[in-house]
Scaffold this motif. Sequence first.
Motif, PDB file in Angstrom:
ATOM      1  N   GLN A  40       4.869  -7.850   9.370  1.00  0.00           N
ATOM      2  CA  GLN A  40       4.417  -6.759  10.231  1.00  0.00           C
ATOM      3  C   GLN A  40       5.537  -6.255  11.140  1.00  0.00           C
ATOM      4  OE1 GLN A  40       0.616  -7.413  12.227  1.00  0.00           O
ATOM      5  NE2 GLN A  40       0.051  -8.894  10.661  1.00  0.00           N
ATOM      6  N   PRO A  54       0.434  -1.884   8.101  1.00  0.00           N
ATOM      7  CA  PRO A  54       1.838  -2.312   8.116  1.00  0.00           C
ATOM      8  C   PRO A  54       2.324  -2.434   6.667  1.00  0.00           C
ATOM      9  CG  PRO A  54       0.409  -3.831   9.347  1.00  0.00           C
ATOM     10  CD  PRO A  54      -0.465  -2.978   8.508  1.00  0.00           C
ATOM     11  N   TYR A  69       3.007   8.048   6.054  1.00  0.00           N
ATOM     12  CA  TYR A  69       2.377   7.273   7.123  1.00  0.00           C
ATOM     13  C   TYR A  69       1.124   7.952   7.655  1.00  0.00           C
ATOM     14  CZ  TYR A  69       6.348   4.105   7.062  1.00  0.00           C
ATOM     15  OH  TYR A  69       7.283   3.176   6.681  1.00  0.00           O
ATOM     16  N   ARG A 120       9.155   1.596   9.794  1.00  0.00           N
ATOM     17  CA  ARG A 120       8.388   2.806  10.127  1.00  0.00           C
ATOM     18  C   ARG A 120       9.105   3.625  11.201  1.00  0.00           C
ATOM     19  NH1 ARG A 120       2.273   4.078  10.693  1.00  0.00           N
ATOM     20  NH2 ARG A 120       2.020   2.222   9.417  1.00  0.00           N
ATOM     21  N   LYS A 121       9.570   2.963  12.240  1.00  0.00           N
ATOM     22  CA  LYS A 121      10.254   3.683  13.321  1.00  0.00           C
ATOM     23  C   LYS A 121      11.517   4.379  12.824  1.00  0.00           C
ATOM     24  CE  LYS A 121       8.530   0.730  17.053  1.00  0.00           C
ATOM     25  NZ  LYS A 121       8.870  -0.297  18.070  1.00  0.00           N
ATOM     26  N   SER A 157       7.959  -4.356   9.046  1.00  0.00           N
ATOM     27  CA  SER A 157       7.321  -3.104   8.639  1.00  0.00           C
ATOM     28  C   SER A 157       7.356  -2.080   9.769  1.00  0.00           C
ATOM     29  CB  SER A 157       5.877  -3.367   8.212  1.00  0.00           C
ATOM     30  OG  SER A 157       5.189  -2.169   7.961  1.00  0.00           O
ATOM     31  N   ASP A 158       7.077  -2.529  10.991  1.00  0.00           N
ATOM     32  CA  ASP A 158       7.115  -1.618  12.142  1.00  0.00           C
ATOM     33  C   ASP A 158       8.525  -1.060  12.357  1.00  0.00           C
ATOM     34  OD1 ASP A 158       4.444  -2.016  12.609  1.00  0.00           O
ATOM     35  OD2 ASP A 158       4.733  -3.501  14.188  1.00  0.00           O
TER      36      ASP A 158
END
Length: 566
Positions: free
Chosen positions: A358, A390, A383, A365-366, A361-362
């Motif tokens: 997680q 996640p 997204y 994403r950012k 994954s975050d």
Amino acid sequence: MLNIGWDKQPIEIQAKNLAMFGYGQWSHRAKSFRTSLYARSIVIQKGEQQDLILCCLDLGCITYAMRERTIQRLSQYTWFHPEKLVLMATHTHSSLGGCSYEALYNMPTPGFVPEHVEAIVKAIVHSILHAHDSAQPTEIRLGAAHFDAQIPVAWNRSLKSYNRNPDVQPRSEHETHLALDRQMNVLGFYRDGKLHAFMSLFGVHATCLGNQLHQYDGDNKGYAAAFSEQQLREQGIVQPVAIFAQSTAGDVSPHFHGKNQLKKRQKITGEAEYQYAQQNGCYQSDLAFTALYQSKNIHAEQLDAICQYIDLSNIDIDPEFSNGQAARTSRACHGAAFFAGTPVDGVGAAKPITLAMQLLSDRVRKQRLNPQHPQYQYYQALYASQGVKPIVLEAGDKCLLGQKLDIMPSILDPLIGEMNRQYKAGAIQESEMVAHIVPIQLLRIGEIALLCCAGEITTTAGKRLVATVSQQLAAPSKVLLASYCNDYMGYITTYEEYQQQAYEGGHTLFGQWTLAAFQTTFKALAQQFALPPEQRQYEQSLRPKIPPQHELDKRTHYGSTKTAVR
């Protein structure tokens, strides 16, 4: 009166220490048989119309490889039409692996096993042909019955997700057995007033048997069929067939869920697991006969079917199903919750590992949602579709935590090692990792409509999908849902359940609007189904891509041949 026939045929394979489909565990290997696995078919005929075919298999899922090859073999018969064929799976987790053209779910096996597909197709075809040839005048009756609350047959395994739905009665930790559809629907087939065959629809995972066992077995649905057929034989019926197909099983477990759930599950081990599966099957068998005792004749003046393939990765959602907002699905992505597994039926990776997933994954994403990222617009749409998930594995794009598939060292896990091996060998470059072009199908048997869904659909998602189709069909008035039909594409949760990101949400691959995508496409298909066949207009050419032979060969490890079933 219709002419109807039925038959069952064993799936004839040898246990070769290959991993079974369902738990995704490298160690869950078949070394012998506990029970035989069968293909059970019911063929319904009327005059010069092409036959309606219901075939249920003791398998974890149906794949395009199975369906495509079955159609090839049956297309020589004038009474056969592909749209009138439905293949269903009982979803036993103690059955054959390696049966998909798509690579991901074959990893534990490891690889593609053409001998398994060949044996399955042979059993399907033989059971259908024998059923066709045995057809005689037969009446159809529909019955329904509910499991009493005290019958320990099924529990909701994702209560927090379930309770998020505004259209359910919230349940407490002590009421998980009530947070599901406890009704069983049964179609019975009668000759001279005597029951000879039937098809039950009730949703509960066939996971009574855990991932520490090493025998092929039909699990609860297989035992239910065996008990029912034995009871009919004792009544003098020759060659009876009892199908126990699935319905809204996505969030329904055969094991207790509530306080001390893991302790209770851990007390059921080894031989006790087989006894537990038999008892669960006995409950289902008993209720099926109860339902049929109070069944009513249905007027099957019309047989019909419609089937269409859709691309789940590219569906624009009807605003009716997205609260009026613009929404669409995306390419397939597995979330961290997928790798964590389910809390009782199949525990996955350890919590520290999934937490690390997680966090990584975050971070990915950012980075991607930075407007300066070269693919910012693509990831913005991805997204928006995948929502709170996640994302760990992007099966559609063949990325793991934003990198190439072989970024993780093989020493961590045999499954990672197998994925790395296939990727480096060039075995999945042109092949899909998971199915994304899947069939949706509606069948009509007089006043009954059967909604056939490829995925593992949760209780509330199934209820909403049935309501969507029912609104489009003035007749028939009764819509029944069958799941695990014709292919496999993961889970289907409601939008609200998805936000919880339990296992079911993490395995809802095409994003938070997956149910809405099925509602959108089934609504359109039902509208066409309501028209006379000659007036229907719908896409009929879309089909999944079959992987190139050289890639299948590189994914095939076991057996005497490297030639894939094509």
